[in-house]
Scaffold this motif. Structure first.
Motif, PDB file in Angstrom:
ATOM      1  N   VAL A 243       0.961  -0.687  -0.292  1.00 21.67           N
ATOM      2  CA  VAL A 243       0.378   0.122   0.294  1.00 21.67           C
ATOM      3  C   VAL A 243       0.639   1.586  -0.129  1.00 21.67           C
ATOM      4  O   VAL A 243       1.962   1.264   0.037  1.00 21.67           O
ATOM      5  N   GLU A 244       0.597   2.442  -0.384  1.00 19.59           N
ATOM      6  CA  GLU A 244       0.692   3.771  -0.745  1.00 19.59           C
ATOM      7  C   GLU A 244      -0.160   4.553   0.231  1.00 19.59           C
ATOM      8  O   GLU A 244      -0.857   4.480   0.122  1.00 19.59           O
ATOM      9  N   GLU A 245       0.847   5.581   0.362  1.00 16.91           N
ATOM     10  CA  GLU A 245       0.530   6.973   0.513  1.00 16.91           C
ATOM     11  C   GLU A 245      -1.511   7.682   0.018  1.00 16.91           C
ATOM     12  O   GLU A 245      -2.016   7.893   0.570  1.00 16.91           O
ATOM     13  N   ALA A 246      -1.147   7.866  -1.179  1.00 22.30           N
ATOM     14  CA  ALA A 246      -1.275   8.187  -1.774  1.00 22.30           C
ATOM     15  C   ALA A 246      -2.985   7.778  -2.283  1.00 22.30           C
ATOM     16  O   ALA A 246      -4.237   8.226  -2.444  1.00 22.30           O
ATOM     17  N   GLU A 247      -2.797   5.984  -2.218  1.00 19.82           N
ATOM     18  CA  GLU A 247      -3.897   5.877  -2.262  1.00 19.82           C
ATOM     19  C   GLU A 247      -4.622   5.516  -1.224  1.00 19.82           C
ATOM     20  O   GLU A 247      -5.802   5.737  -1.397  1.00 19.82           O
ATOM     21  N   HIS A 248      -4.297   5.252  -0.019  1.00 17.30           N
ATOM     22  CA  HIS A 248      -4.899   5.443   1.316  1.00 17.30           C
ATOM     23  C   HIS A 248      -5.355   7.099   1.582  1.00 17.30           C
ATOM     24  O   HIS A 248      -7.112   7.104   1.916  1.00 17.30           O
ATOM     25  N   MET A 249      -4.839   8.177   1.100  1.00 17.62           N
ATOM     26  CA  MET A 249      -5.457   8.882   1.849  1.00 17.62           C
ATOM     27  C   MET A 249      -6.262   9.478   0.166  1.00 17.62           C
ATOM     28  O   MET A 249      -7.327  10.287   0.508  1.00 17.62           O
ATOM     29  N   MET A 250      -6.299   9.090  -0.796  1.00 17.58           N
ATOM     30  CA  MET A 250      -7.327   9.435  -1.532  1.00 17.58           C
ATOM     31  C   MET A 250      -8.666   8.520  -1.500  1.00 17.58           C
ATOM     32  O   MET A 250      -9.805   8.751  -1.747  1.00 17.58           O
ATOM     33  N   ALA A 251      -8.276   7.635  -0.709  1.00 17.84           N
ATOM     34  CA  ALA A 251      -9.430   6.699  -1.093  1.00 17.84           C
ATOM     35  C   ALA A 251     -11.008   6.974   0.445  1.00 17.84           C
ATOM     36  O   ALA A 251     -12.142   7.542   0.285  1.00 17.84           O
ATOM     37  N   THR A 252      -9.858   7.651   1.379  1.00 23.19           N
ATOM     38  CA  THR A 252     -10.001   8.021   2.589  1.00 23.19           C
ATOM     39  C   THR A 252     -10.842   9.595   2.353  1.00 23.19           C
ATOM     40  O   THR A 252     -11.843  10.014   2.985  1.00 23.19           O
ATOM     41  N   ARG A 253     -10.421   9.985   1.865  1.00 26.85           N
ATOM     42  CA  ARG A 253     -10.915  11.369   1.193  1.00 26.85           C
ATOM     43  C   ARG A 253     -12.280  11.663   0.326  1.00 26.85           C
ATOM     44  O   ARG A 253     -13.204  11.688   0.489  1.00 26.85           O
ATOM     45  N   LEU A 254     -12.026  10.460  -0.327  1.00 27.98           N
ATOM     46  CA  LEU A 254     -13.431  10.253  -1.699  1.00 27.98           C
ATOM     47  C   LEU A 254     -14.926   9.492  -0.787  1.00 27.98           C
ATOM     48  O   LEU A 254     -15.521  10.483  -0.916  1.00 27.98           O
ATOM     49  N   TRP A 255     -14.051   8.834   0.516  1.00 24.90           N
ATOM     50  CA  TRP A 255     -15.374   8.617   1.474  1.00 24.90           C
ATOM     51  C   TRP A 255     -15.612  10.094   2.627  1.00 24.90           C
ATOM     52  O   TRP A 255     -16.744   9.771   3.098  1.00 24.90           O
TER      53      TRP A 255
END
Lengths: 344, 344, 344
Positions: free
Chosen positions: A212-224
């Motif tokens: 897992v990468e920082e950009a991915e989990h932050m994008m996911a978490t912001r999306l929600w």
């Protein structure tokens, strides 16, 4: 006086109170595409309008966890901004699919309060509901969190601990209206296994790993629209790490479980869940599942499978869960117990 | 002869010239979802069709900055490919919302030229307009950039410096047709504050921080089809760093400002803006705002608030802006002056 | 018995066999927006509904490579999960645009088998087809891969090597129904060059570079539901690196080629392709193209240009391709040969 939201503290909750959460959200094909970019999502019912129509639905609904994340994310500013820990889930059910174009809001009812013996914090139990633009409940779940008190000197509330089901009983599962797996296409779905091919106690190793990468989990978490600081701000924790939103691990585990559980198409109940250890960028997440129960439903060709899906770091094939004293081993990230619908 | 675009140099611009920019763009729910994944966007009017309808609009329009980024991005190949610096913005206004399905193109009119005393470069002023599929102007703004000359020996053009308003006057703000905040739901919007709750000179610290990643700013910048090399190519700058597109910081600052300005729903004017210092991956961005002015509008229940929103690196609560000599302090990233609509 | 997919081995394929691939996929504006976020995509026909309508189409179709990636991605679990190398492409053609709302599935026909002399592996040739919800073939292509044998002791199959065209003949190119470039707007498209402005043998350096990130290539690869472990899991290779999906490099090269080939709007044939060397996060990718052929089509104002587009690491302007012995130089990533439609 500050206008920013400091979050609520343990003293700020009252049994029976219903807290409406802010910022309703309309979803579209954009959220679906992002879900497929952020996770290795391959369940056919959530990937193809044609497959969904052949299964009796109007179109492909949003992934069930999209609904969960949106409903959960909205509750964060009111429920868990000052939370020390997310302790558990129970009695989660999905009632209606979420379709592109739907608008979802959420609210939480306070159903339990128990101050900790140290007087510094307490456990808050809420039932959080997602509601669509027609005022229909699309899903709900109970979660409990440990929340800081504003002032330890404040008196403890009367202790109320809700009586929660250990798991959702099979006859309480809600099958989406019209769902019919009697003409199910196992080839298009990706695997040949139906309900009868699984045995209680069987363990399925999902093989694949995801670093897992920082950009991915932050994008996911912001999306929600989840606003918890620890996910985005390296200064929010003493170790300078960004804690990955637990729901990101739930979606990784669920989508990795396609490999061996491709036909467990729709989540219909969340029986229990523990975020056993934190996950950080660079970790490689794997998953395995244990079959906990099997059931029939009244819908044509539709069965239900109860699964424990475990996400962990480290080697594939390591199915250890807890160590001496019943504590989760350090490589275990998630222990999730849920019901999914599968061809009978 | 090369077929690739070398960009224009200072000598290539003529006062009064209108430069149509290439590559029109149709937007959909996909751009909206990505905006919510890339930024902590929570303003309810841009998140929920139902909230937008309750506010008199047909549906939820695209975030105002989506329009800005698209219009700006298209201008880059013609205006700023050989720019040394993006110096300022003025007289920006939004005239019409951009809806999913709209197609936006953009054009720039050359309104000012002033060669620098060193003869190596000059300042170019353009008014850039975004135009939809019905040939309606959806927004425009003035920006000025320092552009290299192809050859210092070329003669200087006649100096024309446009007379630009220090800020857009309140009576020139355009309120979207139908907008009505008289039945505004403050609970769903996330905060209880209306126009009258803010005071000129009040400072709001938006508290939250966002640590930025390479993948995020590159995805955002590509999404707006901005082609400036420094954002994407580590070999483009001597320090091997990718410079983050200034508009990415604008969107971060604006979305962080939700916390304290949740009801400042729509941007309607861009009065001024300075990209005070560069931002790079790994920086943690915070924001604070100062209330500069308050105004009424003719629309029912709709007021306007003029804000200075500042993005910076470093500690929350640090509201210093400029040091000795009036230069921006090194931790300041952005100083943005704009009008937004808010319930009156 | 394991329920997870171990992939097929060389022995598991039979000449003439048609393998239907799992997990059909419905696309929307979400996939289009993500394509524009992940790649510097600027071809106007794929960016603007209005531009597409002015070119005789109903709306802007999905980028041609979106179709390719989806069709390719679905084939991975059945064709290349145990592949050692992706060796080549031939005879690829696009027959019908893919529109938002379309559902695509894919299938592969085994057209060649040749065991390697070491008995450990063999070369598998398949023709893979993408099929929409109306059972129309939207594209197909031949690819060949080296696949492991399960057991070297197993007998070799009869050798069948398909007779593949070196390139698709111009009269076999399929122009989308209605396409008409006779009123083509070169300003909106971004460059003034039509078919007649290009010469066979001409080389175009696309100038721009793109430094790639882990989060980007993983999001892209997941979006196409490509499940090959090496792209996602740092433990899958001895060097701890995630190999970037070759198709990601194809899309980077194609989109970088906008700068100099902005009017080569639609890909209609894939003549050949080699993934010359692996690409990893942190590499800066550049591209150049050589004009291989020029042709007319029966459609009004529509010509065809055959291009070799090369992606490479390192300096711009380095057009070396192969070294002594005919091997690709180490900085070359991709050598792609295709036909595109361009105003005549």
């Amino acid at each position: 006086m500050t206008k920013t939201n400091p979050g609520r503290f343990f003293e700020d909750y009252t049994i029976g109170e219903i807290i409406p959460h802010a910022v309703p959200r309309t979803v579209s094909g954009g959220e679906r595409a992002l879900y497929h970019a952020l996770y290795p999502a391959r369940h056919a019912l959530h990937s193809s309008d044609e497959f969904a129509r052949a299964s009796g639905l109007e179109a492909s609904p949003m992934d069930d966890l999209v609904a969960f994340h949106i409903v959960f994310g909205k509750s964060v500013p009111d429920i868990s901004l000052n939370a020390i820990a997310n302790l558990g889930y129970a009695e989660g059910r999905w009632y209606l699919p979420v379709w592109p174009g739907d608008t979802i809001r959420s609210e939480s009812e306070v159903i339990g309060l128990k101050e900790n013996s140290n007087g510094q914090s307490g456990v808050l139990y809420v039932r959080t509901r997602g509601i669509n633009q027609n005022d229909e409940i699309v899903m709900d779940f109970v979660r409990w969190v440990m929340v800081r008190k504003r002032d330890a000197a404040n008196p403890a509330p009367e202790t109320v601990v809700p009586d929660l089901a250990a798991s959702v009983a099979p006859d309480r599962l809600v099958v989406p209206s019209g769902l019919d797996f009697s003409g199910y296409d196992f080839t298009l779905a990706g695997e040949p296994y139906r309900l009868g091919d699984y045995k209680i106690g069987e363990i399925i190793d999902h093989v694949d790993g995801l670093t897992v990468e920082e950009a991915e989990h932050m994008m996911a978490t912001r999306l929600w629209q989840n606003t918890a600081k620890v996910h985005f701000d390296v200064t929010a924790r003493p170790d300078g790490k960004r804690l990955i939103y637990g729901g990101h691990i739930i979606s990784i585990a669920r989508t990795l479980s396609f490999n061996g559980l491709a036909n467990a198409q729709m989540m219909v109940a969340l029986n229990a869940g523990a975020h056993a250890n934190p996950c950080f960028s660079g970790d490689t997440v794997r998953a395995w599942s244990e079959v906990l129960d099997l059931a029939e439903t009244p819908a044509p060709g539709v069965g239900a499978i109860r699964l424990r899906t475990v996400a962990h770091k480290g080697e594939a094939g390591d199915h250890r869960l807890k160590g001496e004293g019943g504590k989760y081993l350090p490589h275990v990230l998630l222990d999730l117990d849920y019901w999914a619908l599968i061809p009978a």
